[in-house]
Scaffold this motif. Structure first.
Motif, PDB file in Angstrom:
ATOM      1  N   ASP A   1       0.334  -9.146  15.070  1.00  0.00           N
ATOM      2  CA  ASP A   1       1.311  -8.719  16.074  1.00  0.00           C
ATOM      3  C   ASP A   1       1.472  -7.210  16.184  1.00  0.00           C
ATOM      4  O   ASP A   1       2.319  -6.743  16.950  1.00  0.00           O
ATOM      5  N   SER A   2       0.700  -6.447  15.431  1.00  0.00           N
ATOM      6  CA  SER A   2       0.863  -4.994  15.464  1.00  0.00           C
ATOM      7  C   SER A   2      -0.374  -4.297  14.896  1.00  0.00           C
ATOM      8  O   SER A   2      -1.263  -4.932  14.336  1.00  0.00           O
ATOM      9  N   THR A   3      -0.368  -2.997  15.056  1.00  0.00           N
ATOM     10  CA  THR A   3      -1.404  -2.132  14.494  1.00  0.00           C
ATOM     11  C   THR A   3      -0.700  -1.054  13.684  1.00  0.00           C
ATOM     12  O   THR A   3       0.361  -0.573  14.078  1.00  0.00           O
ATOM     13  N   PHE A   4      -1.284  -0.704  12.549  1.00  0.00           N
ATOM     14  CA  PHE A   4      -0.747   0.369  11.715  1.00  0.00           C
ATOM     15  C   PHE A   4      -1.779   1.485  11.672  1.00  0.00           C
ATOM     16  O   PHE A   4      -2.970   1.232  11.492  1.00  0.00           O
ATOM     17  N   GLU A   5      -1.323   2.722  11.850  1.00  0.00           N
ATOM     18  CA  GLU A   5      -2.186   3.891  11.690  1.00  0.00           C
ATOM     19  C   GLU A   5      -1.433   4.910  10.867  1.00  0.00           C
ATOM     20  O   GLU A   5      -0.212   5.042  10.977  1.00  0.00           O
ATOM     21  N   CYS A   6      -2.167   5.632  10.031  1.00  0.00           N
ATOM     22  CA  CYS A   6      -1.527   6.705   9.280  1.00  0.00           C
ATOM     23  C   CYS A   6      -2.521   7.808   8.972  1.00  0.00           C
ATOM     24  O   CYS A   6      -3.743   7.612   8.999  1.00  0.00           O
ATOM     25  N   LEU A   7      -1.971   8.976   8.694  1.00  0.00           N
ATOM     26  CA  LEU A   7      -2.730  10.124   8.202  1.00  0.00           C
ATOM     27  C   LEU A   7      -2.266  10.358   6.776  1.00  0.00           C
ATOM     28  O   LEU A   7      -1.096  10.669   6.544  1.00  0.00           O
ATOM     29  N   ALA A   8      -3.179  10.178   5.827  1.00  0.00           N
ATOM     30  CA  ALA A   8      -2.824  10.288   4.411  1.00  0.00           C
ATOM     31  C   ALA A   8      -4.041  10.762   3.627  1.00  0.00           C
ATOM     32  O   ALA A   8      -5.178  10.635   4.082  1.00  0.00           O
ATOM     33  N   SER A   9      -3.790  11.267   2.433  1.00  0.00           N
ATOM     34  CA  SER A   9      -4.911  11.728   1.597  1.00  0.00           C
ATOM     35  C   SER A   9      -5.581  10.569   0.870  1.00  0.00           C
ATOM     36  O   SER A   9      -6.724  10.675   0.449  1.00  0.00           O
TER      37      SER A   9
ATOM     38  N   ILE B   1       0.874  -1.178   0.000  1.00  0.00           N
ATOM     39  CA  ILE B   1       0.000   0.000   0.000  1.00  0.00           C
ATOM     40  C   ILE B   1       0.906   1.221   0.000  1.00  0.00           C
ATOM     41  O   ILE B   1       1.738   1.388   0.895  1.00  0.00           O
ATOM     42  N   GLU B   2       0.756   2.053  -1.020  1.00  0.00           N
ATOM     43  CA  GLU B   2       1.448   3.343  -1.042  1.00  0.00           C
ATOM     44  C   GLU B   2       0.461   4.380  -0.520  1.00  0.00           C
ATOM     45  O   GLU B   2      -0.628   4.545  -1.065  1.00  0.00           O
ATOM     46  N   TRP B   3       0.846   5.036   0.550  1.00  0.00           N
ATOM     47  CA  TRP B   3      -0.013   6.046   1.172  1.00  0.00           C
ATOM     48  C   TRP B   3       0.334   7.405   0.586  1.00  0.00           C
ATOM     49  O   TRP B   3       1.489   7.821   0.621  1.00  0.00           O
ATOM     50  N   HIS B   4      -0.633   8.096   0.051  1.00  0.00           N
ATOM     51  CA  HIS B   4      -0.427   9.383  -0.618  1.00  0.00           C
ATOM     52  C   HIS B   4      -0.424  10.522   0.399  1.00  0.00           C
ATOM     53  O   HIS B   4      -1.282  10.560   1.281  1.00  0.00           O
ATOM     54  N   ALA B   5       0.511  11.432   0.237  1.00  0.00           N
ATOM     55  CA  ALA B   5       0.622  12.616   1.094  1.00  0.00           C
ATOM     56  C   ALA B   5       0.511  12.237   2.570  1.00  0.00           C
ATOM     57  O   ALA B   5      -0.227  12.858   3.329  1.00  0.00           O
ATOM     58  N   CYS B   6       1.254  11.227   2.963  1.00  0.00           N
ATOM     59  CA  CYS B   6       1.220  10.724   4.341  1.00  0.00           C
ATOM     60  C   CYS B   6       1.992  11.687   5.244  1.00  0.00           C
ATOM     61  O   CYS B   6       3.160  11.960   5.009  1.00  0.00           O
ATOM     62  N   VAL B   7       1.320  12.194   6.269  1.00  0.00           N
ATOM     63  CA  VAL B   7       1.967  13.132   7.189  1.00  0.00           C
ATOM     64  C   VAL B   7       2.275  12.505   8.545  1.00  0.00           C
ATOM     65  O   VAL B   7       2.805  13.168   9.422  1.00  0.00           O
ATOM     66  N   GLY B   8       1.948  11.229   8.702  1.00  0.00           N
ATOM     67  CA  GLY B   8       2.270  10.525   9.939  1.00  0.00           C
ATOM     68  C   GLY B   8       1.903   9.065   9.823  1.00  0.00           C
ATOM     69  O   GLY B   8       0.880   8.735   9.229  1.00  0.00           O
ATOM     70  N   ALA B   9       2.742   8.203  10.362  1.00  0.00           N
ATOM     71  CA  ALA B   9       2.468   6.768  10.335  1.00  0.00           C
ATOM     72  C   ALA B   9       3.059   6.115  11.577  1.00  0.00           C
ATOM     73  O   ALA B   9       4.131   6.508  12.042  1.00  0.00           O
ATOM     74  N   LEU B  10       2.339   5.122  12.086  1.00  0.00           N
ATOM     75  CA  LEU B  10       2.765   4.357  13.256  1.00  0.00           C
ATOM     76  C   LEU B  10       2.592   2.881  12.957  1.00  0.00           C
ATOM     77  O   LEU B  10       1.545   2.464  12.455  1.00  0.00           O
TER      78      LEU B  10
END
Length: 173
Positions: free
Chosen positions: A143-151, A68-77
């Motif tokens: 085993d994990s969670t992913f969160e991001c802020l992206a357009s 997955i390519e996240w567009h205009a991602c300003v934060g990711a965990l």
């Protein structure tokens, strides 16, 4: 952050067009200020699987991979909680419980509100239009969670050894 915003925050399921392995998808996050990729093993379609055994993916053999390519991602965990700890996440009772091994979009996100608050400090009086407001995505893995802020995002499904797929996308930085 306002108390009202916290209570209106909720997660709706999102179909990203990929389903990852429930056992060990081994997600990898590749990120710079300009590009963000999340890479993981896809769910294998085993017609003989009866739920009584697991198959361990080998990162050195060709396997179906999700990117997955996240567009205009300003934060990711990428990290805690795992699937057992998700019940302690602030969004568990707000729809996260419906997407334990799936994807969702967080509406009225406290993380987005915090980002907007910080932007207003840097640019007093500036109006943050909806076109600049990122979307908050959350994906649950074993085993994990992913969160991001992206357009937005786009998805590809290459086949290959995991390390070669990671190397290919890392070369884009």
């Amino acid at each position: 952050m306002s108390r009202t915003l916290q209570h209106s925050e909720h997660v709706d399921p999102v179909d990203l067009g990929v389903k990852w392995d429930m056992g060990a998808p081994m997600p990898h996050l590749l990120q710079s200020e300009y590009k963000t990729f999340l890479i993981f093993f896809l769910s294998a379609n085993d017609p003989y699987w009866d739920g009584t055994y697991i198959t361990v993916a080998d990162p050195n053999t060709p396997e179906p991979i999700g990117v997955i390519e996240w567009h205009a991602c300003v934060g990711a965990l990428l990290g805690t909680p795992n699937d057992d700890g998700l019940k302690g996440h602030r969004l568990w009772d707000k729809g996260l419980s419906d997407i334990v091994y799936g994807a969702g979009e967080v509406h009225n996100s406290a993380w987005v509100a915090e980002l907007e608050r910080m932007r207003r400090v840097g640019y007093p009086g500036a109006v943050i239009g909806p076109e600049l407001r990122p979307r908050h995505f959350i994906l649950g893995f074993h085993d994990s969670t992913f969160e991001c802020l992206a357009s937005g995002y786009n998805v590809t499904k290459p086949i290959g050894p995991l390390h070669e797929v990671i190397r290919k996308y890392a070369a884009q930085f």
